[in-house]
Write an enzyme that holds these catalytic residues in place. Structure first.
Site, mmCIF file in Angstrom:
data_model
loop_
_atom_site.group_PDB
_atom_site.id
_atom_site.type_symbol
_atom_site.label_atom_id
_atom_site.label_comp_id
_atom_site.label_asym_id
_atom_site.label_seq_id
_atom_site.Cartn_x
_atom_site.Cartn_y
_atom_site.Cartn_z
ATOM 1 C CE LYS A 45 19.037 -28.144 4.480
ATOM 2 N NZ LYS A 45 18.462 -28.315 3.138
ATOM 3 C CG ASN A 128 20.128 -30.595 -5.244
ATOM 4 O OD1 ASN A 128 19.483 -30.797 -6.276
ATOM 5 N ND2 ASN A 128 19.579 -30.203 -4.115
ATOM 6 C CB CYS A 131 17.112 -27.273 -5.119
ATOM 7 S SG CYS A 131 16.063 -26.409 -3.911
HETATM 8 C C1 SIN Z 1 15.260 -27.326 -0.306
HETATM 9 O O1 SIN Z 1 16.183 -27.005 0.466
HETATM 10 O O2 SIN Z 1 14.456 -26.489 -0.720
HETATM 11 C C2 SIN Z 1 15.112 -28.748 -0.758
HETATM 12 C C3 SIN Z 1 16.301 -29.215 -1.476
HETATM 13 C C4 SIN Z 1 15.961 -29.935 -2.745
HETATM 14 O O3 SIN Z 1 14.824 -30.305 -2.994
HETATM 15 O O4 SIN Z 1 16.884 -30.146 -3.543
#
Ligand code: SIN
Length: 305
Positions: A45, A128, A131
């Site tokens: 996650k 990441n 997002c």
């Molecule tokens: C989210 O937690 O909003 C999704 C994560 C993502 O799309 O990188």
């Protein structure tokens, strides 16, 4: 090396199938359903320096061929992951994991990665920068080559682990961003994250999602993902983890032919918790159907000949 094995930055995986971040938690719920050691690995996650509650609800909107989410990087924070989630995971998952890291500033990305650098269980840091569901961070780093390079350099400076940058499809041209990450020292790339989308409820005449818009994932985005992996493969020489709407062993093969060295499976896990196990079991049969002896050898196969 087995016929389904693949390598990512010197790390040999038994097979290329990797549950995608945000669809597999930190592994324990799925480990109740099946022995997750059959996976290549999984991407945990999206984790930030500090814990996050995430966005207001509703956060999910179903669509014909997938779903839209606006979770907002809900997670317990990197220190909790190091102190609780990874030690628990060691009890039932005997492979290294991919640590997916989110952030709101260059410094925050770097600090979270610095803390994860000491974790033996982490095989790759997946940063990441894509997002779509948070302000002042997330995707804003992934839509500019300069910002993407800045995050890449900052993270590379604090870790010896391979750094894969997770790219956004919500750009006019993904290629300059991929190249900027490679030039800044990225060891690999993960693509694609979700496509910005929206649903409106005709009864209320209001957006279904509290945050109005979110990231669209699932079967509907597969051809977009294949196209972008294909384009990026032609532009860079570092490995690509391909993802976006993959649901079957045949689609794993298709994504690899486009240029992926390994493949993440996301939304399919939310539809069927056993999806990845099923794909892994089907892979040798799909390889036989297409005369594939070794999966590792087909990466980028659609570009040759
Ligand atoms: C989210 O937690 O909003 C999704 C994560 C993502 O799309 O990188």
């Amino acid at each position: 090396m087995g016929r389904t094995a693949v390598t990512l930055s010197g790390w040999e995986l038994d097979n290329p199938v990797i549950p995608a971040s945000g669809t597999f938690g930190y592994g324990k719920e799925f480990a109740e359903a099946y022995d997750i050691n059959c996976l290549g690995t999984f991407s945990f996650k999206g984790t930030t320096l500090k814990p996050r509650f995430g966005n207001p609800t509703p956060r999910i909107a179903e669509c014909g061929a997938g779903l839209i989410n606006s979770v907002g990087l809900q997670n317990p924070g990197v220190d909790h992951v190091l102190a609780v989630e990874l030690p628990e995971l060691a009890g039932f998952f005997h492979k290294k994991v991919i640590a997916n890291v989110g952030g709101f500033s260059v410094e925050e990305y770097a600090e979270a990665c610095r803390r994860l650098d000491g974790a033996e269980q982490v095989g790759i840091l997946e940063v990441n920068i894509s997002c779509p569901n948070v302000d002042h961070g997330g995707m804003s780093f992934g839509v500019s080559p300069e910002a993407a390079a800045q995050v890449t350099r900052a993270v590379k400076a604090v870790t010896t682990k391979p750094v894969y940058i997770k790219l956004s499809p919500n750009v006019t041209d993904i290629v300059p961003i991929a190249r900027a990450c490679q030039e800044a020292g990225a060891d690999g790339l993960s693509l694609i994250n979700t496509l910005m989308g929206m649903r409106i409820d005709p009864r209320t005449r209001r957006p279904v999602i509290a945050n109005r818009m979110g990231g669209y994932s699932g079967a509907g985005i597969f051809p977009v993902a294949v196209r972008m992996v294909y384009q990026v493969y032609e532009a860079v020489s570092i490995p690509i983890i391909g993802m976006g709407g993959v649901q079957t062993a045949e689609e794993v093969i298709e994504m690899m032919l486009a240029g992926a060295a390994a493949v993440q499976v996301g939304t399919a896990n939310l539809i069927d918790p056993w999806a990845c196990k099923g794909i892994i079991e089907e892979l040798p049969r799909a390889m036989d159907r297409y005369g594939i002896e070794s999966l590792q050898k087909i990466t980028g196969g659609a570009h040759h000949g």
